[in-house]
Structure formats: structure tokens, C-alpha cells
Write an enzyme that holds these catalytic residues in place. Structure first.
Site, short mmCIF file in Angstrom:
data_model
loop_
_atom_site.label_atom_id
_atom_site.label_comp_id
_atom_site.label_asym_id
_atom_site.label_seq_id
_atom_site.Cartn_x
_atom_site.Cartn_y
_atom_site.Cartn_z
NE ARG A 46 -2.96 0.26 3.28
CZ ARG A 46 -2.27 0.36 4.42
NH1 ARG A 46 -1.50 1.40 4.66
NH2 ARG A 46 -2.34 -0.61 5.31
CE1 TYR A 98 -17.26 11.63 -15.19
CE2 TYR A 98 -15.96 11.61 -13.18
CZ TYR A 98 -16.82 10.97 -14.06
OH TYR A 98 -17.23 9.69 -13.81
CG ASP A 170 -9.28 16.67 -14.50
OD1 ASP A 170 -8.57 16.09 -15.33
OD2 ASP A 170 -10.33 16.19 -14.03
CE LYS A 195 -12.22 8.43 -18.48
NZ LYS A 195 -12.14 8.88 -17.13
O1 P1T Z 1 -13.11 7.63 -13.90
P1 P1T Z 1 -11.93 8.06 -13.10
O2 P1T Z 1 -10.63 7.44 -13.51
O3 P1T Z 1 -12.17 7.99 -11.62
O4 P1T Z 1 -11.69 9.63 -13.44
C1 P1T Z 1 -12.62 10.63 -13.12
C2 P1T Z 1 -12.48 11.78 -14.08
C3 P1T Z 1 -11.78 12.90 -13.70
N1 P1T Z 1 -11.62 13.96 -14.52
C4 P1T Z 1 -12.14 13.96 -15.77
C5 P1T Z 1 -11.95 15.15 -16.66
C6 P1T Z 1 -12.85 12.85 -16.24
O5 P1T Z 1 -13.35 12.88 -17.48
C7 P1T Z 1 -13.05 11.73 -15.36
C8 P1T Z 1 -13.85 10.55 -15.78
N2 P1T Z 1 -14.67 10.79 -16.87
C9 P1T Z 1 -15.49 9.89 -17.48
C10 P1T Z 1 -15.66 8.63 -17.07
C11 P1T Z 1 -16.22 10.41 -18.66
O6 P1T Z 1 -16.73 9.64 -19.47
O7 P1T Z 1 -16.27 11.65 -18.80
#
Ligand code: P1T
Length: 379
Positions: A46, A98, A170, A195
């Protein structure tokens, strides 16, 4: 070192025991100690894992930062950043972001006493007026999800620095290939690694990159105390994905530009949100701030008919309807009911996110097939 070389090599050495060119997956929960406290720098997974360390160093290099920390998801990274603050502290966030980021802020951390103010930060004049003595952080996305608005990082950073406030960017939509917020004055850069960095729709992960040693130490403490760590197999997959980040991003940008131009001249399309179009309100800023316009766009159909938008989304054959973005395959999303469903409707509409908005993550397939798919689905 230039970006592509860094993507493939930064922080990565052949395995010292075998010479394996690929970083091994250290699939272990603990590390054997010679006597209590006498060990090779690893105690428990961890806290630290060698596969994760390599990925963290690679990501730090890509964002031109000193410290990289990886999390079990993008929201895991957001959660860690928000835990830097105390009840009563105020955070100003862009009003187009988001839906999950909005949700963790309002439905989780607001309950613990943090205060949030959502402001249109693509309009540079609005930040100064929103700052109060309790403001501790500004949180922006640029380009924003899902309206692809541009926020001027240099201009916002000038204001946050003057007020002694942290600026978090972000950088998920741009990826470090197109934009490096730390170079533009941000204090912390955050990613949904799920992503473009992962790039193959097979991993959920988040990351933070920053320069400040003290904040990095606090974040490492929070991570160890709270536990949002990614597994070593996922770290391996992301390390592999990053090796082609620069090549993938080039094709994402080329394809998205062509798709946006196609949609813009389509008689049934009313609006295309893509920073690469000269008609986009943030086009000049995008040219200055980014090294390309990215693979994400959104659009609206004339007449704003919900059944028509749904019919189009159901008709795609190459684009798949699904949440997420940034993978090699093209995806289509309905933000109002999917990725941004947790934002109250009035709030969404007020910020310009219509029920009929369709978001595309343009993949790296042959663009002729993508355009043909749109032609078939929209007509
Ligand atoms: O899904 P996750 O890895 O927890 O990330 C969250 C997140 C944070 N910031 C942005 C700009 C994002 O687009 C996302 C996740 N977004 C999607 C799942 C989506 O389809 O927009």
C-alpha cells in the site's frame, strides 16, 4: 529529452536482476525484512510498489514535475487532493467539469464542511470576484468536460499566486502530450489515467504530479493512510500504454479535427464544440496554451429534439455508446444521462449542458469510417 523519448524511457531502466526491458509486475503485498525495520526500501505494497514507482517517475517526467503519485482511479486522486483541506476551507471550481468531480465535491466533501463555489472560469474576470479569505484552492479542467471550454491557465495562475491559493488543473482531456499545466503556473496537475494515458480502455487509474515537496509528502501520507492505490498489473498496462501516447495523440487530434469540420458543415448540426475550429470561442487560447486540440468534441443537432439525439446515438456502428474516453476506439456518450447525471438538471442547463448534447471521444480508427458512421447515423 523530447516528449516521445520521455514517454518510452523516462524513469524506466531494464530490470536489474534479468535485464528485462519491460518493467516487471511486482505482484506482492509485502516485502521480506532482514530484521525489524531493516529492508531494501519496501515494507508493504500500500505504501510502495516498484512497478508503481516506475510509472510515477515516468508520469512526473511527462508533466515536467518532481513528484508523481498514482491512485486507484481519477476520483481517488481527486479525493486525496480534497483531503488536504479542512472544514470551512473554500474551493472554487469551474462550472463545466466531470460529473463525478462535482459529485465528490458536493455530495461527499461538502458534508464534511468544505465549501464549493462553481464559477465560469472560462471568463477570466469572474475568479477575482469569487475569492474570499477562506478560499484555499481553484480547481479547473481545460478543455472542460463535456463542453470543451478553454480556461486560461497562465491568467488564473497569476491570480491564485497573488492570493496564495493552490491551483489544480485536471489535465485529463489534453493529456501531457498537448499541455503541461505546471509549466503554465499550476501547483498540482491531476489525471484520470483511465483515459489517454492508459489509452486502451482496460484500466481505471488516477494520478497527481506536483513540484512542492511538503504537499507531496502530505499526499503520500494521505494515500498510505487512506489506501487508494492502483495494483501493479494496472501500473504495467499504463506504462505500456504511455509508450505510444505521442503517436496516439497525434492521430486523435487529426481525426477529431476532421470529424469536427465534417460536423460543422452538416445541415442537421447546430453547434460543434471543438477547440480546433476557428469559430470556437477558445480557439486562440487553445493555440497558445496547447500543442494540439485533442480528441474530444461535443455537438448538438438542430431542433434540440431528444428523440432525434437518442436515435443518432443508437444508430452508430463504429462509435460505441459508453462512458469514458481517450481509448483507441471511438466512443459516444450522452453526458446529461451518463457522465454528468449527478449534476442537478437546473445547474446543468444553466451552465450550457443541454439534454441533447452528444459527446464524442474520437478514436484512432480510419477517419473515413468514422465520418461515414456519422453520416449514416445523423441522416
Ligand atoms: O473515472 P476516473 O478514472 O475515476 O476519473 C474521473 C475523471 C476525472 N476527470 C475527468 C476530466 C474525467 O473525465 C473523469 C472521468 N470521466 C469519465 C468517465 C467520462 O466519461 O467523462
Amino acid at each position: 529529452m523530447k516528449f516521445g523519448t520521455k514517454a518510452i524511457h523516462a524513469g524506466i531502466e531494464p530490470d536489474p536482476t534479468t535485464g528485462a526491458i519491460m518493467t516487471p509486475i511486482y505482484q506482492t503485498s509485502t516485502y521480506v525484512q532482514e530484521s525489524p525495520g531493516k529492508h531494501k526500501g519496501y515494507e508493504y505494497a500500500r505504501t510502495q510498489n516498484p512497478t508503481r514507482n516506475v510509472l510515477q517517475n515516468n508520469l512526473a517526467a511527462l508533466e515536467n514535475g518532481k513528484h508523481g503519485i498514482c491512485y486507484s482511479s481519477g476520483l481517488g486522486a481527486t479525493d486525496a487532493i480534497l483531503k488536504l483541506f479542512k472544514p470551512g476551507d473554500e474551493i472554487i471550481a469551474s462550472n463545466d467539469l466531470y460529473g463525478g468531480t462535482y459529485r465528490i465535491m458536493v455530495r461527499v466533501f461538502q458534508e464534511f464542511g468544505l465549501k464549493f463555489n462553481f464559477v465560469d472560469l472560462s471568463d477570466g474576470t469572474k475568479l477575482e470576484a469569487a475569492i474570499t479569505p477562506a478560499t484555499k484552492m481553484v480547481w479547473i479542467e481545460t478543455p472542460t468536460n463535456p463542453l470543451l471550454r478553454l480556461v486560461d491557465i497562465v491568467a488564473i495562475a497569476a491570480i491564485t499566486k497573488q492570493h496564495g491559493i493552490q491551483l489544480v488543473v485536471d489535465n485529463t482531456f489534453a493529456s501531457p502530450y498537448l499541455q503541461n499545466p505546471l509549466d503554465l503556473g499550476a501547483d498540482i496537475v491531476m489525471h484520470s489515467v483511465t483515459k489517454y494515458l492508459g489509452g486502451h480502455s482496460d484500466t481505471v487509474m488516477g494520478a497527481i504530479v506536483l513540484n512542492d515537496d511538503e504537499t507531496a509528502q502530505r499526499l503520500a501520507f494521505i494515500q498510505n493512510a487512506c489506501g487508494a492505490v492502483p495494483g501493479p498489473q494496472d501500473c504495467f498496462l499504463v506504462l505500456r500504454g504511455i509508450k505510444t501516447l505521442h503517436v496516439r495523440m497525434q492521430r486523435h487530434c487529426e481525426n477529431a479535427q476532421k470529424v469536427a469540420e465534417y460536423l460543422q458543415q452538416h445541415p442537421k448540426v447546430s453547434q460543434v464544440h471543438y477547440p480546433g475550429l476557428p469559430s470556437h470561442i477558445g480557439h486562440e487560447l487553445a493555440k497558445k496554451q496547447m500543442r494540439g486540440f485533442g480528441g474530444m468534441l461535443s455537438f448538438e443537432l438542430k431542433g434540440d429534439s431528444m428523440p432525434e439525439a437518442v436515435r443518432v446515438m443508437e444508430s452508430f456502428e463504429v462509435f460505441s455508446l459508453g462512458e469514458s474516453l481517450g481509448g483507441v476506439e471511438s466512443l459516444c456518450t450522452h453526458p446529461a444521462s451518463m457522465t454528468h447525471a449527478s449534476i442537478p438538471k437546473e445547474e446543468r442547463i444553466k451552465n450550457g449542458l443541454k439534454d441533447t448534447l452528444i459527446r464524442l471521444s474520437v478514436g484512432i480508427e480510419d477517419v473515413e469510417d468514422l465520418i461515414q458512421d456519422l453520416e449514416r447515423a445523423i441522416d
